[in-house]
Design an enzyme around this catalytic site. Structure first.
Site, short mmCIF file in Angstrom:
data_model
loop_
_atom_site.label_atom_id
_atom_site.label_comp_id
_atom_site.label_asym_id
_atom_site.label_seq_id
_atom_site.Cartn_x
_atom_site.Cartn_y
_atom_site.Cartn_z
N HIS A 79 -1.48 -1.41 -4.67
CA HIS A 79 -2.34 -1.31 -3.46
C HIS A 79 -2.23 0.63 -3.43
CE1 HIS A 79 -6.44 -2.21 -1.52
NE2 HIS A 79 -6.10 -1.40 -0.43
N MET B 259 -11.87 4.90 -0.51
CA MET B 259 -12.84 4.68 0.85
C MET B 259 -13.29 6.64 0.70
SD MET B 259 -9.74 3.50 3.16
CE MET B 259 -8.34 3.43 1.44
N MET C 165 -11.63 -5.82 5.66
CA MET C 165 -10.82 -5.30 6.50
C MET C 165 -10.47 -5.64 7.94
SD MET C 165 -9.93 -2.71 4.18
CE MET C 165 -9.25 -1.76 5.50
N SER D 21 1.01 -1.12 0.24
CA SER D 21 0.17 -0.01 -0.01
C SER D 21 0.82 1.07 -0.14
CB SER D 21 -0.97 -0.16 1.20
OG SER D 21 -1.34 1.81 1.29
N HIS E 292 -8.53 0.91 -3.63
CA HIS E 292 -9.64 0.61 -2.97
C HIS E 292 -9.89 1.82 -2.47
CE1 HIS E 292 -9.60 -0.38 1.60
NE2 HIS E 292 -11.13 0.01 0.66
N ASP F 152 -6.42 -6.62 4.02
CA ASP F 152 -6.16 -4.80 4.55
C ASP F 152 -6.36 -4.74 5.63
OD1 ASP F 152 -5.12 -2.57 4.08
OD2 ASP F 152 -6.58 -1.87 2.57
N MET G 236 -8.54 8.47 -0.25
CA MET G 236 -9.67 8.72 1.42
C MET G 236 -10.02 10.09 1.30
SD MET G 236 -7.18 7.26 4.30
CE MET G 236 -6.60 5.76 4.51
N ASP H 118 -4.48 3.51 -2.07
CA ASP H 118 -5.24 4.00 -0.65
C ASP H 118 -6.20 5.63 -1.18
OD1 ASP H 118 -6.16 1.47 1.15
OD2 ASP H 118 -3.95 2.05 1.63
#
Ligand code: DX5
Ligand code: ZN
Length: 220
Positions: free
Chosen positions: A33, A68, A137, A8, A66, A175, A37, A35
């Site tokens: 990966h 979020m 998760m 990540s 991913h 994750d 957010m 992320d």
């Protein structure tokens, strides 16, 4: 079973992100990966499609996005254009989970659904056959470096059973809090794809760390 390691970039040095992704791929990463957010769905803010597009020329493995973020749908085509290979989202962040899965696939990407520690498996009941990946998760999303929540092991085993019953090649990703010390146990619970942020980028020798993870995975 083939295992995949997905570093990540959340724990990478963002001032040197291009070099960091190249280094971790040279060290044996199977996926990157990514992320995303939004300071709304989760209490942190990271990177968007522009950064995905910027690293894409330096990445010769799939980019595992991913999300979020809430809402989800508007941003999906942007990530597809930016070079995402897989796009995963949290069902609580989408008003229409089946529609969001359809949007991801229409945009040419593989689709994943993410289950938070308290999210029930029933979200998979009517959509599992449309998914390419389920992401369990093992921390509450928002930050790197948190401790692995052991309840996730039971959940991985339960999702693995559902995947086997489906007869489809659906990846089972985990994750949060994955380290050299627990990756073997997590694999035995049913995961085949392992996100690791701080456990890889927090070490000085990415190749040695990824090799140590693979060594644990090679011993059933
Ligand atoms: C957490 C992110 C994770 C995070 C994992 O919300 O989804 O991908 O980077 O970090 P570690 O491996 O440090 O727990
Ligand atoms: Zn993640």
């Amino acid at each position: 079973m083939s295992f995949r390691i997905a570093p990540s970039i959340l724990s990478a040095d963002f001032a040197r992100l291009g070099e960091e992704v190249k280094a971790v791929i040279a060290a044996g990463a199977d996926l990157i990966h990514f992320d995303v957010m939004d300071n709304h769905y989760v209490p942190n803010l990271t990177v968007g499609p522009l950064v995905c597009e910027a690293i894409r020329p330096h990445v010769n493995v799939p980019i595992d996005v991913h999300l979020m973020v809430q809402p989800v749908d508007r941003i999906i085509p942007d990530f597809a254009k930016a070079g995402a290979s897989i796009i995963s989202f949290h069902p609580e962040a989408s008003a229409h989970v089946d529609r969001t899965i359809g949007l991801i696939k229409e945009s040419g990407c593989k689709a994943g659904l993410v289950l938070n520690p308290a999210t029930p498996l029933s979200y998979l009941d009517h959509v599992l056959d449309k998914l390419d990946l389920v992401l369990v998760m093992s921390v509450n999303p928002g930050f790197g470096g948190q401790a692995f929540i052991r309840e996730a092991l039971k959940k991985l085993t339960a999702v693995r059973k559902r995947i086997e019953a489906s007869g489809r090649d659906i990846w089972l990703e985990v994750d949060g809090g994955v380290k050299v010390d627990n990756i073997g146990e997590i694999a035995r619970a049913g995961a085949d794809t392992f996100v690791a942020g701080s456990a890889i980028f927090g070490t000085s020798d990415y190749k040695a760390t990824i090799a140590a993870m693979r060594e644990k995975l090679s011993r059933p």
